[in-house]
Design an enzyme around this catalytic site. Structure first.
Site, short mmCIF file in Angstrom:
data_model
loop_
_atom_site.label_atom_id
_atom_site.label_comp_id
_atom_site.label_asym_id
_atom_site.label_seq_id
_atom_site.Cartn_x
_atom_site.Cartn_y
_atom_site.Cartn_z
N GLU A 155 0.86 -1.20 0.00
CA GLU A 155 0.00 0.00 0.00
C GLU A 155 0.89 1.25 0.00
O GLU A 155 2.07 1.16 0.34
CB GLU A 155 -0.92 -0.01 1.24
N ASP A 159 2.96 10.51 3.01
CA ASP A 159 3.94 11.40 3.60
C ASP A 159 3.23 12.53 4.34
O ASP A 159 2.96 13.59 3.77
CB ASP A 159 4.83 11.96 2.48
N LYS A 364 11.34 2.94 -0.09
CA LYS A 364 11.38 4.39 -0.27
C LYS A 364 11.67 4.76 -1.72
O LYS A 364 12.58 4.20 -2.34
CB LYS A 364 12.47 4.99 0.63
N CYS A 458 15.85 49.09 -10.38
CA CYS A 458 15.56 47.97 -11.28
C CYS A 458 16.83 47.49 -11.97
O CYS A 458 17.56 48.30 -12.55
CB CYS A 458 14.52 48.40 -12.31
N CYS A 461 16.34 48.61 -15.87
CA CYS A 461 16.23 49.99 -16.37
C CYS A 461 16.70 51.02 -15.34
O CYS A 461 16.65 52.22 -15.60
CB CYS A 461 14.79 50.29 -16.78
N CYS A 481 10.23 49.86 -19.05
CA CYS A 481 11.38 49.02 -18.65
C CYS A 481 11.58 47.92 -19.70
O CYS A 481 10.66 47.16 -19.98
CB CYS A 481 11.10 48.43 -17.27
#
Ligand code: IVH
Length: 720
Positions: A155, A159, A364, A458, A461, A481
């Site tokens: 089965e 987690d 696992k 920025c 620009c 920009c």
């Protein structure tokens, strides 16, 4: 008291029963359904009798909804029954029972969680990672369990956060976290908020007076993603994975808050049970498979449908690798499979070590966490000017992909996690979830790590960045920009917007860098003589490009609106805006108030749309699009064609649909004149739920005004 799995030899005398056909006491769904329907018309008479019936049918409806994923009552019907029950219980408080559905509602906050002892220590599982490990384990099982065939039950390994719950005389009496395995925290009030966990079950009818069941509290991946999105929007750091979200939620002190988070549960092991005086053990309790089917038949959420039984380890190994390949298809995070010896008597003979049972093992899946070094942080400018810090790490292989860049979302996240340049970071990539930095490994710091400095201007620009008080992200608000412009052009030409086939990201960037395209309208006035000399552009590809651009002029208005890249205006909103007007320019006169009257348009979207159309530079772009011949008109042909069977009705799909593809269903709705919404709100008429629907379904139920349809019911509706 019987310690199942440890002292079950006591019951070997009954083992003949396991050879009998397993007989479950099935829930009489037909009777319960009819009873529910008949109770919808309020009755008078024996109140105690009515209360019992109401409780039974509401529990049944909860089970159908939360465990069986096939709701039987509409929202309104469910609320009707619930209200009746509340009404009768208020009138006759002496008839309120602890397992009444009304008693899930949390009352009060707890100061802390008391510590409680588990009836049976909660052991962990030994891990295996490959075929060889499993073959070794199988050999040991045969050494301990005998020469003959051994049945293995396989089965999913969920987690989440492990819990143990106890039922006394059929009622949920306690729920506890794993803690140190011997003692856990009593989180009963929170466990009671998880609707897939029954508050009571007909255990007594099968002679069980007490049972301790182990399981996992999990969170749907889609609920988790929605929750993280909300956290990011609020400037909080996203949670690393659904497991952390589940275990964190379980420890919240306010059960009402727990209720809102939409946790789920899967129960996978009976660790202990006590038979009522004079009772004999139910035959199903001789195998693991039987025990989980039995629990399922009593209304518990178990992996009853996912379990597989094999008699040879090679089959188990084959199944493990097949399952691993489709691990991402499941609604919950699964980190492996658990293989258990099916026969309880054999489990007893095999026993356990101090840490884990010998009769079970975890297989696992490949790790999805790894560590790497954070070398530098780049600041990327998005289409609407949002500045996103992106961590550049040494390449690391996780779950089949190489990760080199990871978004750090915004400044608050960076500060909260305290990640620094030079840190060794733990990276996780869970399924289709984008990679995260879980945390820096601070214990590995040597003092040379540097704080991440955020730019004030920025990076593209150089204009000064701004931050709205209620927002977590810094933004470049310079509409010109260059990076933003290029991103906007890419968006305009993209598949879901104007769908200009051959004008992909790289061509746009090239043309933009060379000044061949400056803004959206200039896509339609490219000087092809300048393209001709460029590498990779022969006559044929130029002809294709020209044709694709020409064709895009005929795209529908909703695509043009979407392509303009208005903040907060997605595909659905664009469709709604387009269908509200005959010409895009009509939107110039729509103020926030008027926009808010449209379906699916809230204040945030309305403000953004109205700001966009109020700006003269945006109006100029629209004028130029008109000049070059781009369609800016909605002739409402779509709606006329539909004949309007679903006109004025709004729809949303959620969960995994099995009877049709979501895109096909959405098309059907639109063809019939219906409208698609992107979220649950009071404007939504129908929510169509597939399997494992999450928060949207919860929200719709809470609202009480949305019609919830199964896929089947949707088909009936659409087919008239
Ligand atoms: S059986 C005595 N079955 O995995 C054996 N455990 O790493 C009880 N888990 O502590 C555990 N899915 O929290 C079992 N189908 C499953 C499981 C499962 C997840 C968790 C459980 C356990 C941990 C061991």
């Amino acid at each position: 008291m019987v310690f199942l799995g440890y002292y079950k030899t006591l019951f070997l005398v009954f083992d003949l029963s396991s050879f009998l056909c397993i007989m479950y006491t099935p829930i009489d769904e037909k009777r319960l359904f009819e009873q529910a329907k008949s109770l919808l018309i309020p009755k008078s008479g024996n109140e105690e009798e009515i209360i019992i019936q109401l409780r039974e049918v509401i529990n049944y409806a909860d089970w159908k909804y939360y465990v069986n994923s096939s709701p039987v009552l509409s929202d309104a019907e469910y609320d009707n029954l619930f209200k009746q029950l509340k009404h009768f219980e208020e009138k006759f408080p002496e008839l309120v029972t602890i397992d009444s559905p009304t008693q899930r509602v949390a009352n009060g906050l707890s100061e802390r969680f008391p510590t409680v002892a588990h009836l049976v220590p909660m052991l962990s599982l030994e891990n295996t990672y490959n075929a060889e490990d499993l073959t070794d384990w199988d050999r040991k099982c045969h050494e301990l369990g005998g020469e003959g065939l051994i049945e293995y039950c396989v089965e999913p390994k969920y987690d989440g956060a492990s819990i143990s719950i106890i039922y006394d005389n059929g009622n949920l009496s306690r729920g506890a976290t794993r803690g140190d395995g011997v003692m856990g925290e009593d989180v009963t009030a929170n466990i009671r908020q998880i609707k897939s966990i029954p508050l009571s079950a007909r255990l007594m009818e099968d002679g069980i007076s007490q049972v301790e069941i182990r399981g996992e509290i999990v969170i749907h991946k889609n609920v988790f993603e929605a929750y993280n999105k909300q956290r990011i929007a609020e400037g909080q750091s996203p949670l690393a994975n659904p497991r952390n979200a589940a275990s964190g939620t379980l420890r919240i002190l306010d059960p009402t808050e727990v209720r809102k988070r939409g946790l789920s549960a899967i129960l996978y092991h009976i660790s202990d049970y006590t038979l009522a005086p004079g009772a004999t053990r139910p035959p199903q309790l001789s195998t693991h498979y039987g025990s989980l089917q039995w629990l399922y038949s009593l209304g518990y959420p178990t992996p009853a449908k996912e379990m597989k039984v094999f008699t040879h380890i090679d089959e188990v190994i084959k199944y493990c690798s097949e399952f691993e390949a489709r691990r991402d298809d499941l609604p919950f995070e699964v980190d492996g499979l658990v293989i258990k010896v099916n026969d309880f008597a054999m489990q007893d003979r095999m026993g356990m070590t101090t840490h884990h049972p010998r009769w079970a093992v975890a297989y696992k899946f490949k790790a999805r966490q790894a560590t790497s070094k954070l070398r530098r942080v780049e600041f990327q400018v998005g289409r609407v000017g949002t500045i996103t810090p992106v961590a550049k790490i040494d390449p690391v292989h996780i779950g089949g992909v190489t990760v080199t860049s990871i978004s750090l979302f915004n400044e608050d996240v960076v500060r909260e996690k305290d990640v620094r340049i030079g840190d060794t970071v733990l990276v996780e990539r869970a399924g289709d979830v984008i990679p995260y930095i879980v945390k820096p490994l601070t214990e590995l710091r040597d003092g040379t790590e540097e704080e991440i400095k955020f730019p004030t201007n920025c990076p593209a620009c150089n204009s000064e960045l701004e931050k709205q008080p209620e927002e977590a992200a810094w933004r470049c608000i310079n509409i010109a920009c260059p990076v933003q412009v290029a991103e906007r052009l890419i968006h305009f030409a993209s598949k879901d917007a104007m769908d200009i086939r051959s004008l992909g990201d790289s061509n746009i960037r090239k043309f933009f860098d060379l000044g061949l395209i400056k803004d959206i309208p200039s896509i339609y006035t490219i000087n092809w003589d300048n393209v001709r000399g460029m590498e990779g552009f022969g006559e044929k590809s130029i002809a294709n490009l020209k044709q694709a651009i020409e064709l895009s002029k005929k795209q529908t208005l909703n695509r043009v609106i979407f392509g303009l890249g208005i903040r907060h205006c997605g595909e659905n909103t664009s469709k709604i805006l387009a269908s509200a007007v005959s010409n895009i320019k009509e939107l110039y006169d729509w103020n926030v108030e008027k926009l808010s009257t449209l379906q699916d348009v809230g204040p945030k979207v309305a403000t953004s749309v109205s700001d966009f159309f109020a700006r003269s530079e945006n109006r100029a772009i629209i004028d130029r699009l008109e000049e070059v011949g781009v369609n800016l008109i909605n002739d409402h042909k779509d709606q006329q064609k539909a004949g309007g069977a679903l006109e004025g009705k709004t729809f949303l799909f959620t969960g995994t649909l099995s009877q049709f593809k979501r895109s096909d269903a959405e098309k059907m709705v639109e063809e019939k004149g219906g409208t698609l919404l992107s979220g649950v709100s009071s404007k939504l008429n129908y929510l169509v739920v597939g399997e494992d629907a999450g928060s949207k379904l919860e929200k719709a139920k809470k609202l009480g005004t949305v019609n919830i349809l199964s896929e089947q019911e949707f088909l009936v509706l659409i087919n008239g």
